[in-house]
Design a protein around this motif. Structure first.
Motif, PDB file in Angstrom:
ATOM      1  N   MET A 233      12.313  18.098 -17.936  1.00 49.81           N
ATOM      2  CA  MET A 233      11.469  16.943 -18.252  1.00 49.81           C
ATOM      3  C   MET A 233      12.329  15.693 -18.381  1.00 49.81           C
ATOM      4  O   MET A 233      13.495  15.759 -18.789  1.00 49.81           O
ATOM      5  N   ASP A 234      11.745  14.535 -18.050  1.00 46.57           N
ATOM      6  CA  ASP A 234      12.496  13.298 -18.217  1.00 46.57           C
ATOM      7  C   ASP A 234      12.223  12.680 -19.579  1.00 46.57           C
ATOM      8  O   ASP A 234      11.582  13.293 -20.445  1.00 46.57           O
ATOM      9  N   ARG A 238       7.757  13.517 -18.234  1.00 45.60           N
ATOM     10  CA  ARG A 238       7.336  13.930 -16.903  1.00 45.60           C
ATOM     11  C   ARG A 238       8.207  15.088 -16.427  1.00 45.60           C
ATOM     12  O   ARG A 238       9.430  15.056 -16.554  1.00 45.60           O
ATOM     13  N   SER A 239       7.566  16.087 -15.846  1.00 44.16           N
ATOM     14  CA  SER A 239       8.293  17.219 -15.292  1.00 44.16           C
ATOM     15  C   SER A 239       8.931  16.833 -13.962  1.00 44.16           C
ATOM     16  O   SER A 239       8.340  16.097 -13.161  1.00 44.16           O
ATOM     17  N   GLN A 242       7.002  17.530 -10.991  1.00 48.40           N
ATOM     18  CA  GLN A 242       5.981  16.547 -10.642  1.00 48.40           C
ATOM     19  C   GLN A 242       6.605  15.217 -10.224  1.00 48.40           C
ATOM     20  O   GLN A 242       5.938  14.179 -10.201  1.00 48.40           O
ATOM     21  N   GLY A 244       9.320  13.688 -11.754  1.00 49.13           N
ATOM     22  CA  GLY A 244       9.916  12.918 -12.830  1.00 49.13           C
ATOM     23  C   GLY A 244      11.423  12.802 -12.699  1.00 49.13           C
ATOM     24  O   GLY A 244      12.060  13.482 -11.891  1.00 49.13           O
ATOM     25  N   LYS A 246      14.789  10.479 -15.090  1.00 51.50           N
ATOM     26  CA  LYS A 246      15.298   9.263 -15.727  1.00 51.50           C
ATOM     27  C   LYS A 246      16.514   8.753 -14.950  1.00 51.50           C
ATOM     28  O   LYS A 246      17.390   9.533 -14.562  1.00 51.50           O
TER      29      LYS A 246
END
Length: 489
Positions: A233-234, A238-239, A242, A244, A246
């Motif tokens: 995850m970011d 967000r995954s 999907q 995502g 950073k």
């Protein structure tokens, strides 16, 4: 190393033609490379491998030249030291080269990376995964992680053409772990790498377009997970499955398209990241090796800027005092006004800063020792830091000379483990300084050598003893006494 969107087929075909013309030979230039592996250290030298079978070598981490040898050709290798051997992994095909996504990833071992060593001999490559060109996946761009908590060996791989996948290898043989099934962990990126820090696994992926020179939009993004198998995850939840991620590093200065992340830990709190920039505007738009400080902010990695010198206050993190010459403090003349009896109708005037010529005539002519004090915009507190790029350096930078601004009076280390300034810079190793940005954004400053101690110094740094006594002492990232800031005023 692949492209996507409207550039994919045309650029990939062009890149294939280029590789064919070079016959997949070693990369050339200083420091030209595409898709560099994580930097490895072997037999007293640094190595990084790139697409095409070759790579770069450096004796000091600053000056790079061609000559690294990696058989098998293909693309986007990675290298990892496991025990007393080096495991090399690479994509043999795929990436849309020639229009196809049928890929194979292989591993091989070597006792050394130095092609001049008698022990230099790669083992027969072993295939660890593949893609058939029809599935929603492309077996290319592998990155390895040896989990420090379990000793298990993991590989992430893949491109925009489908998913990023995770597999496990046997760290003894380099083969696929028995019974292992690939796992999808991300989309919308390529050239991934895995790292571990403080209980978190980080997946770093390269996003954007490549292989288009100064028009390449490559950048590096990251997600994290408590499990190596994800979900990643970011920072906004967000995954990476999907899309995502950073931002870690994007274009900067006159370079664009950073891709193919690698992490090197130099010391406690001293880390660098490597990558290539798709195009250096000052090197004909070539793809070049880049080494940047790796910082950590709120548990997330972010690229620092390469330190390039300038004129600064050198400020102690310990107290915020300024490193300065131990000379008399000279007051600045001014017409003072009592705040309770101020004529607010009087025009404001600008008070000039004290000039070097106003005070330096009273300074001693020989060596002058140092102290720390309140920063007051004075000449004895202003330092010019100048890179010496034509001399040997260290990983990511050349050594620097540090002089009082406007003079040749140079900072130097002494045989009694103290600091002094000499009237003129001579280039002696005790006057050369290694400056590295730490993971918290501060800096450590180390003399290249200390008189009376043989070899290159990697142990002692400028240290603030108490509040106001600068000295040399062992580097300790856990103490603010070792850490300094460069302030531009």
């Amino acid at each position: 190393m692949t492209t996507h969107s409207i550039h994919r087929v045309a650029l990939a075909s062009l890149f294939l033609v280029t590789l064919s013309a070079q016959n997949l030979s070693a990369q050339v230039g200083q420091p030209y490379i595409h898709d560099p592996s994580t930097i490895a250290y072997s037999d007293g030298k640094y190595f990084t491998f790139g697409t095409g079978g070759g790579g770069l070598i450096s004796e000091d981490g600053w000056s790079w030249h061609s000559g690294a040898v990696r058989p098998g050709g293909g693309a986007a290798p990675d290298v990892l030291k496991i025990g007393d051997r080096y495991l090399v992994i690479y994509g043999a095909t795929g990436g849309g080269l020639g229009g196809g996504h049928s890929g194979r990833i292989l591993t091989m071992w070597n006792k050394t990376l130095d092609p001049n060593s008698a022990d230099f001999n790669y083992s027969t490559p072993i295939e660890v995964c593949s893609s058939d060109g029809m599935e929603d996946q492309d077996a290319i761009d592998p990155g390895m992680l040896l989990d420090p908590t379990t000793g298990r060996l993991w590989v992430s791989y893949g491109t925009y053409f489908g998913t990023i996948r995770l597999i496990e290898l046997n760290p003894v043989t380099g083969e696929r772990a028995s019974g292992n099934k690939e796992l999808d962990i991300a989309i919308d990126c390529e050239a991934t790498d895995l790292i571990y820090r403080d209980g978190w696994y980080y997946l770093l992926g390269t996003h954007g377009t490549c292989c288009d020179g100064v028009n390449s939009t490559y950048n590096i993004v990251v997600g994290r997970s408590r499990s190596v198998q994800g979900p990643y995850m970011d920072n906004v939840g967000r995954s990476m499955l999907q899309g995502g991620g950073k931002m870690v590093i994007a274009a900067g200065s006159r370079e664009c398209g950073p891709g193919h992340f690698g992490r090197t830990i130099i010391d406690d709190g001293v880390e660098v990241m490597s990558c290539h920039f798709e195009a250096d505007f000052d090197r004909s738009g070539r793809s070049v090796l880049a080494i940047r400080p790796l910082l950590w902010k709120n548990g997330w990695p972010i690229a620092g800027e390469q330190f390039k010198g300038g004129t600064f206050e050198i400020e102690s993190e310990r107290r915020g005092y300024s490193l300065e010459l131990a000379v008399d403090f000279v007051r600045i003349a001014q017409q003072r006004e009592r705040f309770w009896n101020m004529d607010q109708s009087k025009p404001l005037v600008s008070i000039p800063c004290q000039e070097l010529a106003d005070v330096s005539g009273d300074w001693p002519q020989g060596e002058i020792t140092l102290r720390c004090g309140d920063y007051m915009h004075r000449p004895h507190q202003r330092w010019t830091v100048t890179p010496l790029p034509d001399a040997p350096g260290y990983l990511g930078n050349p050594y620097f000379k540090i002089t009082i601004a406007g003079t040749d009076r140079a900072l130097a280390a002494t045989s009694s483990m103290e600091l002094t300034t000499v009237a003129e810079f001579s280039g002696d190793d005790s006057q050369l300084w290694r400056i590295e940005q730490l993971t918290d954004g501060t800096f450590r400053i180390m003399p290249k050598s200390i008189p009376g101690i043989p070899g290159i110094n990697t142990r002692y740094c400028i240290y603030s003893a108490g509040d106001s006594t600068p000295t040399l002492a062992e580097y300790d990232f856990g103490s603010d006494n070792s850490n300094w800031n460069f302030r531009s005023h």
